[in-house]
Design a protein around this motif. Structure first.
Motif, short mmCIF file in Angstrom:
data_model
loop_
_atom_site.label_atom_id
_atom_site.label_comp_id
_atom_site.label_asym_id
_atom_site.label_seq_id
_atom_site.Cartn_x
_atom_site.Cartn_y
_atom_site.Cartn_z
N THR A 146 47.06 81.67 78.43
CA THR A 146 47.07 82.59 79.56
C THR A 146 46.11 82.12 80.64
N GLY A 147 46.25 82.71 81.79
CA GLY A 147 45.33 82.45 82.88
C GLY A 147 44.32 83.57 82.95
N PHE A 148 43.44 83.47 83.93
CA PHE A 148 42.47 84.53 84.15
C PHE A 148 42.19 84.64 85.64
N THR A 149 41.77 85.84 86.03
CA THR A 149 41.47 86.12 87.43
C THR A 149 40.03 86.56 87.55
N VAL A 150 39.31 85.95 88.48
CA VAL A 150 37.91 86.30 88.76
C VAL A 150 37.89 87.05 90.09
N THR A 151 37.23 88.20 90.10
CA THR A 151 37.14 89.02 91.31
C THR A 151 35.68 89.34 91.59
N ALA A 152 35.27 89.14 92.83
CA ALA A 152 33.90 89.45 93.26
C ALA A 152 33.96 90.66 94.18
N TYR A 153 33.06 91.63 93.95
CA TYR A 153 33.04 92.88 94.70
C TYR A 153 31.77 93.01 95.54
N ALA A 154 31.93 93.58 96.71
CA ALA A 154 30.80 93.92 97.56
C ALA A 154 30.13 95.17 97.00
N GLU A 155 28.97 95.48 97.54
CA GLU A 155 28.23 96.65 97.09
C GLU A 155 29.03 97.94 97.27
N ASP A 156 29.88 98.00 98.31
CA ASP A 156 30.67 99.21 98.56
C ASP A 156 31.95 99.26 97.73
N GLY A 157 32.18 98.27 96.87
CA GLY A 157 33.34 98.24 96.01
C GLY A 157 34.51 97.45 96.57
N GLY A 158 34.41 97.00 97.81
CA GLY A 158 35.47 96.19 98.40
C GLY A 158 35.51 94.81 97.77
N VAL A 159 36.68 94.20 97.77
CA VAL A 159 36.84 92.88 97.19
C VAL A 159 36.42 91.81 98.19
N LEU A 160 35.47 90.97 97.78
CA LEU A 160 35.03 89.85 98.61
C LEU A 160 35.97 88.67 98.47
N PHE A 161 36.34 88.35 97.24
CA PHE A 161 37.30 87.30 96.97
C PHE A 161 37.86 87.47 95.58
N GLU A 162 39.02 86.86 95.37
CA GLU A 162 39.69 86.92 94.08
C GLU A 162 40.43 85.60 93.89
#
Length: 172
Positions: free
Chosen positions: A147-163
């Motif tokens: 399988t693959g995997f997805t990495v997600t980084a979140y800002a302090e307000d919960g918004g997605v910075l990158f995925e």
């Protein structure tokens, strides 16, 4: 886990995704000294090196030897606003690691194995502003094989910075 310098670097430009509700438990990356062996779980240590670019090691045994060998490696060479991803398996353990460079420091990073639950990743960085950080998260090796995997980084307000998604066939 063996040794690695910068994981299995598969650079990827940052993708943008929609915002997600703020659920930030983390306050961003933990600051660690260069070469400091940081226990990240399951008998594994991670250390960040100031030599080269985005250079780090992951080891269960012979941490000092892994660091000495890695001092000669260049490490990952990732562009700004991007990340690398690597998978290390041993027995029933799957350890996902990578380095990232972002203008905005994520409050938290998560990892989702295709078809699996989302897990919170730990983050480390060197003192000052080295311009890069690492993430690490454990999963089940039996689920990681194909399988693959997805990495997600979140800002302090919960918004997605990158995925970014790594490995495996494209998701359905």
């Amino acid at each position: 886990m063996g040794k690695t310098a910068g994981g299995q670097a598969r650079e990827a430009a940052a993708g943008r995704a929609s915002a997600r509700p703020a659920a930030s438990r983390a306050a961003g990356p933990r600051v660690v000294r260069p070469y400091q062996p940081v226990e990240i779980g399951r008998g594994t240590k991670m250390g960040l090196l100031p030599e080269g670019r985005q250079n780090y090691v992951v080891a269960r045994e012979d941490y000092a030897g892994s660091v000495e060998r890695a001092k000669g490696y260049a490490g990952d060479s990732i562009r700004p606003e991007s990340l690398s991803g690597g998978l290390h398996t041993e027995g029933d353990d799957a350890l996902y690691t990578g380095a990232f460079r972002t203008g905005t420091v994520p409050a938290r990073v998560t990892l989702r194995i295709d078809g699996g639950a989302e897990v919170e990743a730990g983050m480390l960085r060197l003192p000052g502003d080295p311009g890069w950080r690492t993430y690490h998260a454990f999963g089940d090796a039996s689920a990681a094989a194909d399988t693959g995997f997805t990495v997600t980084a979140y800002a302090e307000d919960g918004g997605v910075l990158f995925e970014q998604r790594f490995g495996g066939p494209p998701p359905d």
